[in-house]
Write a protein that holds these residues in place. Sequence first.
Motif, PDB file in Angstrom:
ATOM      1  N   LYS A  12       0.867  -1.090  -0.083  1.00 49.64           N
ATOM      2  CA  LYS A  12      -0.030   0.099   0.080  1.00 49.64           C
ATOM      3  C   LYS A  12       0.806   1.193   0.043  1.00 49.64           C
ATOM      4  O   LYS A  12       2.001   1.168   0.690  1.00 49.64           O
ATOM      5  N   GLU A  13       0.413   2.487  -0.624  1.00 46.96           N
ATOM      6  CA  GLU A  13       1.155   3.571  -0.532  1.00 46.96           C
ATOM      7  C   GLU A  13       1.053   4.091   1.040  1.00 46.96           C
ATOM      8  O   GLU A  13      -0.152   4.084   1.456  1.00 46.96           O
ATOM      9  N   SER A  14       2.262   4.383   1.494  1.00 44.59           N
ATOM     10  CA  SER A  14       2.170   5.335   2.641  1.00 44.59           C
ATOM     11  C   SER A  14       3.036   6.392   2.699  1.00 44.59           C
ATOM     12  O   SER A  14       3.806   6.600   1.751  1.00 44.59           O
ATOM     13  N   PHE A  15       2.840   7.169   3.698  1.00 39.89           N
ATOM     14  CA  PHE A  15       3.593   8.663   3.903  1.00 39.89           C
ATOM     15  C   PHE A  15       4.290   8.805   5.049  1.00 39.89           C
ATOM     16  O   PHE A  15       4.083   8.231   5.994  1.00 39.89           O
ATOM     17  N   ASN A  16       5.586   9.357   4.884  1.00 39.00           N
ATOM     18  CA  ASN A  16       6.331   9.633   5.921  1.00 39.00           C
ATOM     19  C   ASN A  16       6.435  11.092   6.038  1.00 39.00           C
ATOM     20  O   ASN A  16       6.493  11.747   5.086  1.00 39.00           O
ATOM     21  N   ILE A  17       6.391  11.443   7.389  1.00 38.45           N
ATOM     22  CA  ILE A  17       6.357  13.054   7.421  1.00 38.45           C
ATOM     23  C   ILE A  17       7.902  13.381   8.296  1.00 38.45           C
ATOM     24  O   ILE A  17       7.912  12.851   9.275  1.00 38.45           O
ATOM     25  N   GLY A  64      -0.492  13.580  -5.676  1.00 40.20           N
ATOM     26  CA  GLY A  64       0.416  13.928  -6.656  1.00 40.20           C
ATOM     27  C   GLY A  64       2.018  13.436  -6.292  1.00 40.20           C
ATOM     28  O   GLY A  64       2.728  13.434  -7.382  1.00 40.20           O
ATOM     29  N   ILE A  65       2.281  13.167  -5.333  1.00 39.47           N
ATOM     30  CA  ILE A  65       3.677  12.847  -5.020  1.00 39.47           C
ATOM     31  C   ILE A  65       4.211  11.401  -5.485  1.00 39.47           C
ATOM     32  O   ILE A  65       3.062  10.373  -5.391  1.00 39.47           O
ATOM     33  N   LYS A  66       4.874  11.310  -6.284  1.00 39.18           N
ATOM     34  CA  LYS A  66       5.113   9.891  -6.997  1.00 39.18           C
ATOM     35  C   LYS A  66       5.723   9.040  -5.767  1.00 39.18           C
ATOM     36  O   LYS A  66       6.511   9.409  -4.965  1.00 39.18           O
ATOM     37  N   LYS A  67       5.564   7.557  -6.079  1.00 36.98           N
ATOM     38  CA  LYS A  67       6.254   6.579  -5.107  1.00 36.98           C
ATOM     39  C   LYS A  67       7.612   6.844  -5.045  1.00 36.98           C
ATOM     40  O   LYS A  67       8.171   6.923  -6.162  1.00 36.98           O
ATOM     41  N   ASN A  68       8.161   6.731  -3.884  1.00 37.94           N
ATOM     42  CA  ASN A  68       9.647   6.827  -3.742  1.00 37.94           C
ATOM     43  C   ASN A  68      10.153   8.271  -3.853  1.00 37.94           C
ATOM     44  O   ASN A  68      11.187   8.433  -4.193  1.00 37.94           O
ATOM     45  N   ILE A  80       8.401  21.041   6.186  1.00 45.64           N
ATOM     46  CA  ILE A  80       8.056  19.727   6.477  1.00 45.64           C
ATOM     47  C   ILE A  80       8.311  18.908   5.052  1.00 45.64           C
ATOM     48  O   ILE A  80       7.755  19.108   4.145  1.00 45.64           O
ATOM     49  N   LYS A  81       8.667  17.829   5.092  1.00 45.37           N
ATOM     50  CA  LYS A  81       9.058  16.662   3.962  1.00 45.37           C
ATOM     51  C   LYS A  81       7.931  15.740   4.108  1.00 45.37           C
ATOM     52  O   LYS A  81       7.969  15.093   5.247  1.00 45.37           O
ATOM     53  N   VAL A  82       7.212  15.463   2.960  1.00 45.71           N
ATOM     54  CA  VAL A  82       6.357  14.136   2.975  1.00 45.71           C
ATOM     55  C   VAL A  82       6.782  13.699   1.884  1.00 45.71           C
ATOM     56  O   VAL A  82       6.967  13.883   0.754  1.00 45.71           O
ATOM     57  N   SER A  83       7.111  12.100   2.258  1.00 52.23           N
ATOM     58  CA  SER A  83       7.637  11.129   1.302  1.00 52.23           C
ATOM     59  C   SER A  83       6.528  10.180   1.224  1.00 52.23           C
ATOM     60  O   SER A  83       5.997   9.768   2.072  1.00 52.23           O
TER      61      SER A  83
END
Length: 85
Positions: A12-17, A64-68, A80-83
């Motif tokens: 699943k796509e997940s996000f890191n902050i 809109g953020i691409k995976k990785n 704030i960096k969101v990956s």
Amino acid sequence: MEGLNNYLNEGKESFNITIYHDGRPSPYGNETGLDLEDAIEELIYYDVISDNYDEDELEKALKGIKKNDYRMFGSGLVEIKVSKR
């Protein structure tokens, strides 16, 4: 705990902050393995985000953020960096 989050979110796509103060990563406020709704909820608490984005705009920006890849929000003293994984 991060390993458990990674296992549960595998596939699943997940996000890191990651919070940056004055260009340096903060030891506080960082989150990993968040789903889209949790990432939006977490980010909306920061004035640097909520002053510039409503929830719908933030959802569109995160989708809109691409995976990785990542996106930086804010400027100056607090960023704030969101990956996305």
